[in-house]
Design an enzyme around this catalytic site. Structure first.
Site, PDB file in Angstrom:
ATOM      1  N   GLN A 203       4.678  10.508   6.512  1.00 26.83           N
ATOM      2  CA  GLN A 203       3.807  10.767   5.358  1.00 26.83           C
ATOM      3  C   GLN A 203       3.747  12.261   5.027  1.00 26.83           C
ATOM      4  O   GLN A 203       3.592  12.626   3.867  1.00 26.83           O
ATOM      5  CB  GLN A 203       2.405  10.220   5.624  1.00 26.83           C
ATOM      6  CG  GLN A 203       2.362   8.700   5.672  1.00 26.83           C
ATOM      7  CD  GLN A 203       1.012   8.172   6.111  1.00 26.83           C
ATOM      8  OE1 GLN A 203       0.036   8.910   6.203  1.00 26.83           O
ATOM      9  NE2 GLN A 203       0.951   6.884   6.391  1.00 26.83           N
TER      10      GLN A 203
ATOM     11  N   ARG B  53      -5.401  -2.966  11.290  1.00 26.46           N
ATOM     12  CA  ARG B  53      -4.281  -3.677  11.923  1.00 26.46           C
ATOM     13  C   ARG B  53      -4.674  -4.302  13.257  1.00 26.46           C
ATOM     14  O   ARG B  53      -4.082  -5.302  13.672  1.00 26.46           O
ATOM     15  CB  ARG B  53      -3.074  -2.758  12.080  1.00 26.46           C
ATOM     16  CG  ARG B  53      -2.556  -2.259  10.746  1.00 26.46           C
ATOM     17  CD  ARG B  53      -1.085  -1.927  10.743  1.00 26.46           C
ATOM     18  NE  ARG B  53      -0.721  -1.276   9.491  1.00 26.46           N
ATOM     19  CZ  ARG B  53      -0.578  -1.885   8.327  1.00 26.46           C
ATOM     20  NH1 ARG B  53      -0.761  -3.195   8.240  1.00 26.46           N
ATOM     21  NH2 ARG B  53      -0.241  -1.201   7.241  1.00 26.46           N
TER      22      ARG B  53
ATOM     23  N   LYS C 148       0.836  -1.198   0.000  1.00 21.94           N
ATOM     24  CA  LYS C 148       0.000   0.000   0.000  1.00 21.94           C
ATOM     25  C   LYS C 148       0.874   1.252   0.000  1.00 21.94           C
ATOM     26  O   LYS C 148       0.576   2.232  -0.682  1.00 21.94           O
ATOM     27  CB  LYS C 148      -0.910  -0.034   1.232  1.00 21.94           C
ATOM     28  CG  LYS C 148      -1.826   1.154   1.408  1.00 21.94           C
ATOM     29  CD  LYS C 148      -2.920   0.865   2.417  1.00 21.94           C
ATOM     30  CE  LYS C 148      -2.402   0.712   3.835  1.00 21.94           C
ATOM     31  NZ  LYS C 148      -2.267   2.005   4.542  1.00 21.94           N
TER      32      LYS C 148
ATOM     33  N   LYS D 136      -2.879   7.333  14.553  1.00 20.43           N
ATOM     34  CA  LYS D 136      -3.230   6.425  13.453  1.00 20.43           C
ATOM     35  C   LYS D 136      -4.754   6.300  13.360  1.00 20.43           C
ATOM     36  O   LYS D 136      -5.493   7.136  13.862  1.00 20.43           O
ATOM     37  CB  LYS D 136      -2.556   5.070  13.679  1.00 20.43           C
ATOM     38  CG  LYS D 136      -1.030   5.119  13.659  1.00 20.43           C
ATOM     39  CD  LYS D 136      -0.474   5.230  12.250  1.00 20.43           C
ATOM     40  CE  LYS D 136       1.039   5.111  12.242  1.00 20.43           C
ATOM     41  NZ  LYS D 136       1.575   5.075  10.865  1.00 20.43           N
TER      42      LYS D 136
ATOM     43  N   GLY E  43      -5.547   7.585   5.658  1.00 16.97           N
ATOM     44  CA  GLY E  43      -4.634   8.617   6.144  1.00 16.97           C
ATOM     45  C   GLY E  43      -3.543   8.972   5.149  1.00 16.97           C
ATOM     46  O   GLY E  43      -3.213  10.150   4.965  1.00 16.97           O
TER      47      GLY E  43
ATOM     48  N   ASP F 218       4.302   0.396  12.514  1.00 16.38           N
ATOM     49  CA  ASP F 218       3.097  -0.315  12.083  1.00 16.38           C
ATOM     50  C   ASP F 218       3.081  -1.789  12.473  1.00 16.38           C
ATOM     51  O   ASP F 218       2.028  -2.435  12.398  1.00 16.38           O
ATOM     52  CB  ASP F 218       2.908  -0.196  10.565  1.00 16.38           C
ATOM     53  CG  ASP F 218       2.251   1.114  10.167  1.00 16.38           C
ATOM     54  OD1 ASP F 218       1.702   1.799  11.054  1.00 16.38           O
ATOM     55  OD2 ASP F 218       2.287   1.459   8.979  1.00 16.38           O
TER      56      ASP F 218
ATOM     57  N   ARG G 220       2.337   5.985  -3.237  1.00 19.00           N
ATOM     58  CA  ARG G 220       3.372   6.902  -3.724  1.00 19.00           C
ATOM     59  C   ARG G 220       3.411   6.889  -5.253  1.00 19.00           C
ATOM     60  O   ARG G 220       3.483   7.937  -5.902  1.00 19.00           O
ATOM     61  CB  ARG G 220       4.749   6.499  -3.158  1.00 19.00           C
ATOM     62  CG  ARG G 220       4.939   6.898  -1.706  1.00 19.00           C
ATOM     63  CD  ARG G 220       6.081   6.110  -1.044  1.00 19.00           C
ATOM     64  NE  ARG G 220       6.392   6.619   0.279  1.00 19.00           N
ATOM     65  CZ  ARG G 220       5.668   6.366   1.377  1.00 19.00           C
ATOM     66  NH1 ARG G 220       4.579   5.616   1.279  1.00 19.00           N
ATOM     67  NH2 ARG G 220       6.022   6.864   2.547  1.00 19.00           N
TER      68      ARG G 220
ATOM     69  N   ARG H  32      -7.670  13.610  13.018  1.00 17.92           N
ATOM     70  CA  ARG H  32      -6.233  13.359  12.821  1.00 17.92           C
ATOM     71  C   ARG H  32      -5.562  14.638  12.312  1.00 17.92           C
ATOM     72  O   ARG H  32      -5.989  15.219  11.311  1.00 17.92           O
ATOM     73  CB  ARG H  32      -6.026  12.198  11.841  1.00 17.92           C
ATOM     74  CG  ARG H  32      -6.579  10.893  12.383  1.00 17.92           C
ATOM     75  CD  ARG H  32      -6.461   9.751  11.384  1.00 17.92           C
ATOM     76  NE  ARG H  32      -5.080   9.324  11.198  1.00 17.92           N
ATOM     77  CZ  ARG H  32      -4.721   8.304  10.413  1.00 17.92           C
ATOM     78  NH1 ARG H  32      -5.647   7.635   9.748  1.00 17.92           N
ATOM     79  NH2 ARG H  32      -3.458   7.972  10.285  1.00 17.92           N
TER      80      ARG H  32
END
Length: 407
Positions: A146, A364, A22, A317, A69, A290, A27, A98
């Site tokens: 990010q 997750r 991902k 997150k 996100g 992560d 990107r 966020r």
């Protein structure tokens, strides 16, 4: 959808094709929007990547990226430099909680026109695309990588490129290096010396096919399964021994938790180390936050303690992952404590069975807890959240012999 997970399997044998990364996909989707003669192969089939692709191709004024996100950060930069286009970028309720201020202020330093529709510092944001000529900007180094990658990805299309100064100690360096490596693959000139990153302008790139490596974050759940099994030989494709993804650190981390990784052509095979002597583990996950959820659940299943640090980004997150882990692991009988940037689990051999694991709209959380079904039956609430990054996850567990039933 709540799923009951259980299995009598202790010997795990399977060959599984994991979808493209991902992180790499999103990107490359942005770079493809800037340079349309790039072709992409083995892209992620995750919700996040589909949302990103739809937003880049759409013409609507209101762009809703839901829970994605990465898309929020990358698209903020993309629309800021998309001259003549005006959009309102928004998302789910959690997305509006966020923070985005650090990135917005960095873009404003460069001359971007971005304003807040509601609460300052948070989406939704209104972006009026501008021609950007300024090229010097600074940003705190310990924020989500990010934000940094968002600026670097659009930099080649800026008239004078970018000179980005990172202030303080840098977090998640592998993700920054991934971004720079993808730019370099397109013959875009970059440098990263000390705390200064430069990306030079390039208006066109040569026609090229970019193949996405499979996702190492998704592989983490199979490392956990191998560690918690009696025997395992799990083959995963497509992976490289020299990966751009920081989560490839799983190979070294899980070698200390009873899993050997064998590389062969474009796949890895995870094998349970026989008669492994398990001890409590300490890991600094500053570069790989992560995989924290996967690691602590593995330790609970193995009956060993752990101390994990470098976790400060987990609080912003999909949910506050540190607090979510504390609550859910406590339900299972764990003795766990968390701070703003660390987590400590005390070794224990007891695990409560048939516990309902809340997922907090966080993919997750669902996947990290699933391997515990090798030890006790567990119930995963809102199990469909896995589609955010790994839509085929439950099918792949069934291929490993798990019994999964909706309740």
């Amino acid at each position: 959808m709540n799923l009951l997970l259980q299995t009598s399997q202790s010997d795990l044998q399977a060959q599984i094709a994991v979808t493209g990364s991902k992180s790499e996909t999103n990107r490359l989707l942005l770079l493809q929007a800037l340079f349309p003669n790039i072709t992409l192969a083995n892209t992620s089939n995750s919700d996040d990547s589909e949302v990103m692709q739809k937003a880049l191709k759409g013409k609507e004024e209101i762009v809703d990226i839901h829970h994605a996100g990465t898309a929020m950060r990358f698209l903020t930069a993309y629309f800021a430099v998309n001259e003549g286009r005006e959009v309102v970028l928004t998302g789910s309720q959690r997305m509006t909680e966020r923070p985005i201020k650090v990135l917005v202020e960095a873009l404003q330093q460069l001359g971007a026109q971005i304003s807040y529709e509601k609460e300052e510092g948070y989406p939704p944001i209104r972006i009026k695309g501008q021609k950007i000529t300024a090229n010097k900007v600074s940003i705190p180094a310990n924020v989500s990588s990010q934000y940094i990658s968002a600026l670097l990805l659009v930099a080649p299309k800026l008239q004078n490129g970018i000179e980005l100064t990172l202030v303080g100690e840098i977090t998640s360096i592998p993700y920054i290096k991934m971004t720079l490596a993808l730019l370099n693959d397109l013959n875009i000139q970059t440098s990263f010396e000390g705390n200064v990153i430069k990306v030079y302008p390039k208006q066109e790139v040569e026609t090229k096919v970019m193949t996405v490596e499979s996702d190492w974050s998704s592989a983490s759940y199979f490392f956990s399964l191998a560690a918690l099994s009696n025997e395992a030989s799990i083959a995963l494709s497509s992976y490289k021994e020299t990966s751009l993804q920081g989560d490839s650190a799983l190979v070294e981390i899980y070698s200390k938790m009873g899993v050997e990784t064998h590389f062969e052509e474009n796949k890895i095979t995870l094998v349970k180390t026989p008669n492994f002597n398990f001890e409590s583990v300490n890991f600094d996950l500053n570069n790989t936050p992560d995989i924290a959820q996967t690691i602590v659940v593995t330790c609970l299943g193995l009956g060993i303690g752990c101390h994990l640090t470098g976790l400060h980004t987990l609080k912003i997150k999909e949910t506050d992952r540190l607090e979510a882990l504390r609550i859910e692991l406590t339900k299972l009988g764990a003795n766990i404590s968390v701070t703003n940037d660390s987590l400590t689990l005390v070794a224990s051999k007891e695990i409560n069975s048939n516990v309902k694991i809340a997922t907090y709209n966080d993919h997750r959380m669902a996947m990290a807890f699933a391997p515990l079904a090798l030890k006790v039956p567990i119930i995963v609430e809102n199990a469909e959240v896995v589609s955010k990054s790994y839509p085929d996850f439950w099918n792949d567990l069934e291929n490993l012999g798990f019994q999964i039933s909706e309740i």
